[in-house]
Design a protein around this motif. Structure first.
Motif, mmCIF file in Angstrom:
data_model
loop_
_atom_site.group_PDB
_atom_site.id
_atom_site.type_symbol
_atom_site.label_atom_id
_atom_site.label_comp_id
_atom_site.label_asym_id
_atom_site.label_seq_id
_atom_site.Cartn_x
_atom_site.Cartn_y
_atom_site.Cartn_z
ATOM 1 N N ASP A 51 0.812 -1.220 0.000
ATOM 2 C CA ASP A 51 0.000 0.000 0.000
ATOM 3 C C ASP A 51 0.843 1.266 0.000
ATOM 4 O O ASP A 51 0.334 2.358 0.226
ATOM 5 C CB ASP A 51 -0.975 0.004 1.187
ATOM 6 N N ASP A 52 2.146 1.151 -0.245
ATOM 7 C CA ASP A 52 2.978 2.339 -0.448
ATOM 8 C C ASP A 52 2.683 2.906 -1.835
ATOM 9 O O ASP A 52 2.612 2.152 -2.809
ATOM 10 C CB ASP A 52 4.461 1.979 -0.350
ATOM 11 N N TYR A 53 2.522 4.226 -1.944
ATOM 12 C CA TYR A 53 2.165 4.800 -3.244
ATOM 13 C C TYR A 53 3.375 5.132 -4.107
ATOM 14 O O TYR A 53 3.263 5.245 -5.324
ATOM 15 C CB TYR A 53 1.299 6.056 -3.067
ATOM 16 N N GLU A 54 4.554 5.290 -3.475
ATOM 17 C CA GLU A 54 5.743 5.611 -4.246
ATOM 18 C C GLU A 54 6.381 4.343 -4.828
ATOM 19 O O GLU A 54 6.083 3.222 -4.410
ATOM 20 C CB GLU A 54 6.754 6.354 -3.375
ATOM 21 N N PHE A 55 7.279 4.545 -5.762
ATOM 22 C CA PHE A 55 7.964 3.452 -6.443
ATOM 23 C C PHE A 55 8.657 2.522 -5.454
ATOM 24 O O PHE A 55 8.673 1.301 -5.632
ATOM 25 C CB PHE A 55 8.974 4.036 -7.428
ATOM 26 N N HIS A 56 9.256 3.105 -4.413
ATOM 27 C CA HIS A 56 9.915 2.266 -3.418
ATOM 28 C C HIS A 56 9.912 2.957 -2.064
ATOM 29 O O HIS A 56 9.801 4.183 -1.964
ATOM 30 C CB HIS A 56 11.366 1.970 -3.834
ATOM 31 N N THR A 57 10.011 2.139 -1.023
ATOM 32 C CA THR A 57 10.187 2.652 0.330
ATOM 33 C C THR A 57 11.411 2.042 1.002
ATOM 34 O O THR A 57 11.841 2.522 2.049
ATOM 35 C CB THR A 57 8.946 2.393 1.207
ATOM 36 N N LEU A 58 11.955 0.989 0.405
ATOM 37 C CA LEU A 58 13.201 0.396 0.881
ATOM 38 C C LEU A 58 14.126 0.181 -0.308
ATOM 39 O O LEU A 58 13.738 -0.432 -1.308
ATOM 40 C CB LEU A 58 12.946 -0.946 1.578
ATOM 41 N N LYS A 59 15.331 0.718 -0.201
ATOM 42 C CA LYS A 59 16.366 0.497 -1.211
ATOM 43 C C LYS A 59 17.423 -0.385 -0.564
ATOM 44 O O LYS A 59 18.095 0.024 0.385
ATOM 45 C CB LYS A 59 16.959 1.841 -1.664
ATOM 46 N N LEU A 60 17.547 -1.606 -1.054
ATOM 47 C CA LEU A 60 18.466 -2.582 -0.476
ATOM 48 C C LEU A 60 19.716 -2.630 -1.340
ATOM 49 O O LEU A 60 19.660 -3.014 -2.513
ATOM 50 C CB LEU A 60 17.785 -3.953 -0.424
#
Length: 317
Positions: A51-60
């Motif tokens: 349900d995150d609206y942006e492309f990403h919320t975690l960059k691994l």
């Protein structure tokens, strides 16, 4: 007279975590934790809650170490971004502009007093679900897949710092954050501080690092809808051999129903039912907890596990 509240910053956007076990960490975050991969670039994989609206919320990002590379917040407008940059440069903690990455456009980076890297951006890439992830309801960003713990959205993160008071002043000055709760130790120092830039009860916490090291990372948290989802996550972690550090239980501070584990590289990760409390009061006064009160443990009496005060990433030799 109190300062006018600042709402230049809209919300926590993403965290970049470093891992020295990239394949194992990615498998954990996708198959066990339940994030969805949205892209790859170089040594980085971009991940998101359903349900995150942006492309990403975690960059691994693959690295020879662990911990947080940077954290990003999105501003409420381009003008708000420029206002924050001016304030940050006046504070003397600016680093400079970057061109962004797969998830967002131009961003301004700056450094906390303890050395953590922050960035602010406005131009973002909104997630467009491929057919396999297309939701039944058009007001959702992505379908509910039910994979692993199936965490819903990024909620907050926690940093370790040598001086919590300096971090408090930094967050208020740079982001316009409000303090919602804090711990005052018997020696007079702040032992912990919880911040928000909007009406969530908190999007960031800072706690005192007793190791003497600087700019370390404590944990990242994604939210689920109900306490039962946290209990379900505990069984999923158990069945997949994931180390459970503490919980499920309820925090006294902020009232979060929590479960803490370590992902394969050692970064601490939380699953939490964290959306119950909203700070709607514009003149909210921070709740202060004493050292004696904190010794009582969590809300229902569970004592805070010793590693919660010592384990952080990267580890200290």
């Amino acid at each position: 007279m109190a300062d006018e509240p600042c709402f230049d910053v809209a919300h926590l956007g993403h965290v970049e975590l470093l891992t020295n076990r990239p394949e194992e960490s990615l498998d954990f975050f996708v198959e066990v934790y339940g994030l969805t991969e949205s892209g790859r670039d170089g040594q980085s994989v971009y991940l998101r809650g359903w349900d995150d609206y942006e492309f990403h919320t975690l960059k691994l990002t693959q690295s020879d170490t662990t911990g947080m590379a940077h954290v990003g917040y999105r501003t409420t407008s381009q003008a708000a971004l420029e206002r924050r940059v001016a304030a940050i440069e006046a504070m003397g903690c600016g680093i400079g502009w970057t061109e962004g990455d797969l998830g967002h456009g131009r961003a301004y980076r700056f450094r906390s007093p303890d050395g953590h890297i922050f960035e602010l951006y406005y131009d973002t890439r909104k997630y467009e679900a491929p057919d396999i992830e297309r939701p039944a309801l058009k007001n959702m960003a992505q379908r509910y897949h039910g994979r692993g713990a199936a965490v819903r959205r990024i909620d907050h993160f926690n940093l370790l710092a040598t001086d919590v008071s300096e971090m408090r002043d930094f967050m208020i000055g740079a982001l316009g954050s409000r303090v919602t709760e804090q711990i005052r130790l018997d020696n007079g120092r702040l032992g912990g501080c919880w911040f928000t830039v909007n009406n969530k009860s908190y999007d960031m916490a800072v706690t005192e690092d007793h190791s003497g090291a600087r700019s370390r990372f404590h944990h990242i948290t994604y939210a689920v809808d109900q306490r039962d989802d946290v209990l379900r996550a505990a069984d999923i972690f158990l069945e997949n051999g994931v180390f459970i550090e503490t919980g499920p239980h309820k925090h006294a501070i902020q009232g979060t129903f929590f479960l803490y584990v370590y992902e394969p590289a050692g970064n601490r990760v939380e699953v939490a039912n964290a959306g119950a409390r909203l700070i709607l009061q514009p003149d909210w006064e921070p709740i202060t907890w004493t050292e004696t009160e904190r010794r009582k443990g969590q809300a229902w009496g569970l004592k805070t596990i010793a590693s919660f005060h010592t384990h952080g990433t990267p580890p200290v030799e």
